[in-house]
Design a protein around this motif. Structure first.
Motif, mmCIF file in Angstrom:
data_model
loop_
_atom_site.group_PDB
_atom_site.id
_atom_site.type_symbol
_atom_site.label_atom_id
_atom_site.label_comp_id
_atom_site.label_asym_id
_atom_site.label_seq_id
_atom_site.Cartn_x
_atom_site.Cartn_y
_atom_site.Cartn_z
ATOM 1 N N UNK A 393 -14.724 -87.061 -16.355
ATOM 2 C CA UNK A 393 -14.466 -87.307 -17.776
ATOM 3 C C UNK A 393 -15.614 -86.998 -18.703
ATOM 4 N N UNK A 394 -16.619 -86.277 -18.227
ATOM 5 C CA UNK A 394 -17.800 -85.979 -19.041
ATOM 6 C C UNK A 394 -17.607 -84.690 -19.835
ATOM 7 N N UNK A 395 -16.611 -84.690 -20.719
ATOM 8 C CA UNK A 395 -16.370 -83.566 -21.634
ATOM 9 C C UNK A 395 -15.668 -84.109 -22.864
ATOM 10 N N UNK A 396 -15.531 -83.278 -23.890
ATOM 11 C CA UNK A 396 -15.022 -83.763 -25.170
ATOM 12 C C UNK A 396 -13.513 -83.652 -25.325
ATOM 13 N N UNK A 397 -12.953 -82.491 -24.984
ATOM 14 C CA UNK A 397 -11.519 -82.314 -25.202
ATOM 15 C C UNK A 397 -10.967 -81.266 -24.245
ATOM 16 N N UNK A 398 -9.648 -81.293 -24.063
ATOM 17 C CA UNK A 398 -8.985 -80.389 -23.123
ATOM 18 C C UNK A 398 -9.197 -78.922 -23.479
ATOM 19 N N UNK A 399 -9.077 -78.600 -24.756
ATOM 20 C CA UNK A 399 -9.172 -77.193 -25.160
ATOM 21 C C UNK A 399 -10.541 -76.607 -24.823
ATOM 22 N N UNK A 400 -11.589 -77.376 -25.113
ATOM 23 C CA UNK A 400 -12.933 -76.881 -24.840
ATOM 24 C C UNK A 400 -13.185 -76.690 -23.358
ATOM 25 N N UNK A 401 -12.755 -77.655 -22.540
ATOM 26 C CA UNK A 401 -12.959 -77.516 -21.102
ATOM 27 C C UNK A 401 -12.095 -76.394 -20.529
ATOM 28 N N UNK A 402 -10.882 -76.259 -21.038
ATOM 29 C CA UNK A 402 -10.007 -75.172 -20.584
ATOM 30 C C UNK A 402 -10.652 -73.815 -20.845
ATOM 31 N N UNK A 403 -11.217 -73.640 -22.029
ATOM 32 C CA UNK A 403 -11.887 -72.376 -22.375
ATOM 33 C C UNK A 403 -13.061 -72.102 -21.442
ATOM 34 N N UNK A 404 -13.846 -73.134 -21.178
ATOM 35 C CA UNK A 404 -15.013 -72.969 -20.304
ATOM 36 C C UNK A 404 -14.599 -72.586 -18.884
ATOM 37 N N UNK A 405 -13.608 -73.294 -18.346
ATOM 38 C CA UNK A 405 -13.173 -73.013 -16.978
ATOM 39 C C UNK A 405 -12.480 -71.657 -16.874
ATOM 40 N N UNK A 406 -11.792 -71.237 -17.933
ATOM 41 C CA UNK A 406 -11.140 -69.921 -17.907
ATOM 42 C C UNK A 406 -12.202 -68.824 -17.836
ATOM 43 N N UNK A 407 -13.313 -69.039 -18.500
ATOM 44 C CA UNK A 407 -14.399 -68.060 -18.426
ATOM 45 C C UNK A 407 -15.015 -68.021 -17.029
ATOM 46 N N UNK A 428 -12.911 -80.304 -11.499
ATOM 47 C CA UNK A 428 -12.113 -79.151 -11.066
ATOM 48 C C UNK A 428 -12.976 -78.158 -10.312
ATOM 49 N N UNK A 429 -14.232 -78.080 -10.689
ATOM 50 C CA UNK A 429 -15.142 -77.127 -10.039
ATOM 51 C C UNK A 429 -15.342 -77.454 -8.558
ATOM 52 N N UNK A 430 -15.171 -78.714 -8.190
ATOM 53 C CA UNK A 430 -15.316 -79.078 -6.775
ATOM 54 C C UNK A 430 -14.252 -78.389 -5.926
ATOM 55 N N UNK A 431 -13.080 -78.155 -6.507
ATOM 56 C CA UNK A 431 -12.003 -77.469 -5.795
ATOM 57 C C UNK A 431 -12.169 -75.956 -5.892
ATOM 58 N N UNK A 432 -12.568 -75.478 -7.063
ATOM 59 C CA UNK A 432 -12.571 -74.041 -7.343
ATOM 60 C C UNK A 432 -13.823 -73.316 -6.877
ATOM 61 N N UNK A 433 -14.863 -74.049 -6.562
ATOM 62 C CA UNK A 433 -16.107 -73.391 -6.157
ATOM 63 C C UNK A 433 -15.885 -72.518 -4.924
ATOM 64 N N UNK A 434 -16.599 -71.442 -4.872
ATOM 65 C CA UNK A 434 -16.521 -70.471 -3.774
ATOM 66 C C UNK A 434 -15.137 -69.826 -3.647
ATOM 67 N N UNK A 435 -14.402 -69.806 -4.762
ATOM 68 C CA UNK A 435 -13.115 -69.092 -4.803
ATOM 69 C C UNK A 435 -13.201 -68.002 -5.854
ATOM 70 N N UNK A 436 -12.711 -66.819 -5.505
ATOM 71 C CA UNK A 436 -12.763 -65.688 -6.422
ATOM 72 C C UNK A 436 -11.394 -65.106 -6.705
ATOM 73 N N UNK A 437 -10.355 -65.688 -6.112
ATOM 74 C CA UNK A 437 -8.994 -65.226 -6.361
ATOM 75 C C UNK A 437 -8.032 -66.352 -6.002
#
Length: 509
Positions: A393-407, A428-437
């Motif tokens: 929960x250490x972020x401000x809003x869904x839109x901002x985090x969505x943009x960051x993770x999409x990048x 989410x990064x704990x799941x997505x780390x070391x994934x490229x597709x």
């Protein structure tokens, strides 16, 4: 040191929102805490709510001003601390003058706006409904106000994770089967509900936060009479294909003075509830009745153009609320407030029991309960949870985090990304780390559920069964066929069971 020799300051019995809340607060104050839950976390009342962070507008009619004020004051703290699993929501109330006059609703909303300070939630207003909207054409006027939405089961899991981060031991599928009181400690027998093995631990204090089982625990486990009896009230909900495409929820009045919510749910559905039915029996066996289904459908059909039938229900669930037993003649008037009982025989180890409560006030309940605990631990530190974010929960809003993770993960489909943001937040990064597709996420089970998430849940969030994963952790059961469920069951039995850390009953300290 073996489990028989393990000593704790506090053993919390019950892995619902109150139990995990107390475990988190107490661990954060420096106490050595063990929490045991006989099933999965949030497997009963705490995953079967209306999933709202709200003051309880209708409680004003029952003059529960203190409870409403307390809940309203908590809303914004919770919304700030857990923006991934909680967010503001606007509610539309169609005006039906033969049920409640407009002046009464305006007065109630005025109180709702001003009983507690608001910073992020806008106030109420009168509205007119458009003819092109989802409501029947005779419903032209109404009101709009603010409350909040919560993923209730994830709130419990993340609270348990926070407790664990402060050193608490979380033991699911572990039942407290016996507790013997000594001069300074309780000797507590714990049973692994999978292997049926038993071990003993000791604790200076027991907290009975077992929800619908709170009174029953006294006779079955603690060998003493219950100081209070709870009133079990069943609340049932149904899920149907989305009734309205707007983001607003609806609150519908009924001639029996009850209200029913219609809430946008998991992108493509609407959640409808709740009922209030007196209940006896095992809380785990509570199920919706045909009468309850028809009751909810009838109220919705009185208001919405689109008419629903029982065959439109894609899922239903029922939860038993443990309310404080007063003299009220019907369930809807029973208080949603909470109370504590401290059993402190002279020279004997103390027991604290929690009766009642609601999700919105869980943090405050935990804080007050932990204050009572700290009477026996003067070295403990003070209040800390009001501004404490839950994991992810250490972020401000869904839109901002969505943009960051999409990048960071441009290959991730939008529907997967959206759900990860509102389920895991920054973790989410704990799941997505070391994934490229997308292929790197592994087997596709149902909806937006892939193998890497399943492994994450079994390793880090105490999930063991397909029900834990599909319903309490992800809600992807809404998209899972029978064959999908069987495939996940087979995967868990074959691939995961051997890699899940064994129950702490079998581990040395």
């Amino acid at each position: 040191m073996t489990m028989e020799q393990e000593q704790y300051d506090v053993v919390v019995v019950g892995g619902g929102v109150n139990g995990t809340g107390i475990a988190m607060d107490a661990a954060g104050r420096g106490l050595k805490v063990l929490l045991c839950e006989m099933n999965d976390l949030a497997s009963a009342t705490s995953s079967n709510s209306s999933k709202l962070i709200h003051g309880g507008l209708r409680y004003l009619e029952h003059y529960e001003f203190r409870l409403v004020q307390k809940a309203l004051a908590e809303r914004e703290s919770l919304l700030k601390n857990s923006p991934h699993i909680m967010w503001p929501m606007r509610f539309r109330l169609p005006h039906r003058p033969h049920l409640r006059p407009a002046w009464m609703i305006r007065a109630g909303l005025f109180l709702y706006d001003h009983l507690a300070k608001r910073e992020i939630l806008p106030g109420s207003r009168s509205i007119r409904f458009e003819k092109s909207g989802p409501l029947k054409p005779d419903l032209t006027k109404g009101f709009e106000y603010s409350d909040g939405w919560v993923d209730d089961a994830r709130l419990v899991v993340l609270t348990a994770k926070k407790a664990q981060q402060f050193g608490a031991k979380i033991m699911t599928r572990t039942k407290c089967v016996n507790a013997k009181r000594g001069d300074k400690n309780w000797k507590i027998t714990l049973r692994d509900m999978v292997s049926q093995g038993e071990k003993t631990v000791s604790a200076k204090v027991i907290v009975n936060a077992s929800g619908p089982w709170v009174s029953k625990l006294f006779g079955e486990t603690l060998s003493m009479p219950a100081p209070k009896m709870i009133r079990m009230v069943k609340g049932s909900h149904i899920v149907v294909p989305r009734l309205n495409q707007e983001q607003e929820a609806y609150i519908l009045q009924n001639k029996d003075e009850r209200i029913v919510f219609v809430i946008p749910y998991e992108d493509h559905f609407s959640l409808i509830g709740t009922t209030d039915v007196e209940y006896e029996g095992d809380p785990k066996k509570a199920k919706i009745s045909a009468e309850e289904t028809n009751y909810l459908l009838d109220i919705v059909n009185e208001h919405f153009i689109r008419q629903l039938k029982p065959s439109d229900v894609v899922w239903s669930y029922s939860g038993v609320r443990p309310l404080m037993d007063g003299e009220e003649e019907n369930a809807q008037k029973a208080s949603r407030d909470y109370a504590f009982e401290i059993n402190q025989e002279k020279g004997k180890a103390p027991l604290i029991s929690v009766f009642g409560g609601k999700i919105t006030t869980y943090r405050k309940l935990a804080e007050v309960a932990t204050d009572k605990l700290c009477q026996f631990f003067p070295e403990a530190s003070g209040h800390w949870t009001k501004a404490a974010s839950l994991p992810g929960g250490d972020f401000d809003n869904h839109d901002g985090l969505t943009t960051t993770l999409r990048q960071e993960f441009p290959w991730l489909p939008d529907d997967v990304l959206s759900r990860y943001v509102r389920t895991y937040g920054t973790t989410s990064r704990d799941i997505l780390s070391r994934s490229e597709s997308l292929e790197d996420l592994g087997i596709h089970f149902a909806g937006t559920l892939y193998e890497k998430e399943v492994l994450h849940l079994t390793k880090n969030e105490w999930a063991m069964t397909s029900e834990d994963i599909l319903w309490r952790r992800t809600k992807q059961g809404l998209y899972a066929s029978e064959s999908n469920v069987k495939a996940l069951d087979a995967y868990l039995a074959d691939k995961v069971s051997s890699s899940i850390p064994s129950n702490p009953l079998h581990q040395s300290a």
